[in-house]
Design an enzyme around this catalytic site. Sequence first.
Site, PDB file in Angstrom:
ATOM      1  N   LEU A 204       0.282 -35.007 -18.097  1.00  0.00           N
ATOM      2  CA  LEU A 204       1.137 -33.833 -17.988  1.00  0.00           C
ATOM      3  C   LEU A 204       1.837 -33.778 -16.643  1.00  0.00           C
ATOM      4  CD1 LEU A 204      -1.314 -31.224 -19.531  1.00  0.00           C
ATOM      5  CD2 LEU A 204       0.603 -32.368 -20.644  1.00  0.00           C
ATOM      6  N   GLU A 205       3.142 -33.572 -16.712  1.00  0.00           N
ATOM      7  CA  GLU A 205       3.924 -33.342 -15.511  1.00  0.00           C
ATOM      8  C   GLU A 205       3.862 -31.855 -15.161  1.00  0.00           C
ATOM      9  OE1 GLU A 205       4.985 -35.729 -13.930  1.00  0.00           O
ATOM     10  OE2 GLU A 205       5.419 -37.386 -15.296  1.00  0.00           O
TER      11      GLU A 205
END
Length: 322
Positions: free
Chosen positions: A181-182
Amino acid sequence: MAQSPASSVLRVSLRDQYASSSKEKVDEKPSMARPTSLLLALAAVLSVASFLVCPAAAAEKTGQMTVFWGRHADEGTLGDACNFHGIYTTVNMCFLNVYGHGKYSLDLSGHPLAGVGDDIKHCQSLGIPVFLSIGGAYGLPTNQSVLDLADHLWYSYLGGDREDVPRPFGDARLDGIDFFLEPGGVGGEDHYDALARDLASKPAVRLTATPRCAFPPDGRAGRALATGLFERIHVRFYDYPHCTAFIEDAWDQWAAAYPGSKIFLGLTAAYTDACYIERKPVWEIMIPIVQKVDNYGGVMLWDRYNDEQNFNHYSSYVKNWV
């Protein structure tokens, strides 16, 4: 915490390189022109650093190497990756793209799904766990979206069994879920922390995370990691040159913040990627730094395809030091 001589040399040598970008946000993605300059800077300090660092062979090893698989149709099968001379000890399949609101898309970049289930079971028979990596630009905006995704993962890929839910890999059951996840993203508020709690409450589900190295992690990554439910955290020390230039600072922060997780050094095997690091600096500078912490876990490699394109030299050499 006192800085090692090698880290100090590295910091001084790279300081000028990043002075012009010191006002940039840490999480800004660098241009592809930076790998060469970073390599030159690292190479410039090797003659000094080689006399200052302790041999990596004397550090604590784990032998653990996670590899990502699934981004290139011509990288070979999942079974091929697991059969690769015992180099990889965990495989993360990528990706299940999450769009929120009950929309998901499994993308293995042209790999035929037929046979993947058998490969999963083959890998597991060799003692190599297989995870599904999830990510996407959109968040999980509601509690219901969290429950929907948790059910989808449980019944489609993990240990659940429901006749009306198709299983892409047949009766093969994955070992766990990796959160790739960014920070930020679109779609409003998201609840990946709630997703982690839901999945962790299910039988025999293991959780790992693969965040970028910028510290502290913000957005959905930060909230998810704050749950403390991830057995391994693969910190990506590529694509983000600020962290690579100041690796000891960044690494010590990650290790101290998540003492209950094993922290992995995330490297890229693609020399075209930003912050690709040659094997010699990995051995002489990075490995002695990362192996000094109690919760050092090993190395994560992006990815199987790039490793093959590098004639497998990257993983086979790094494995000796992990």
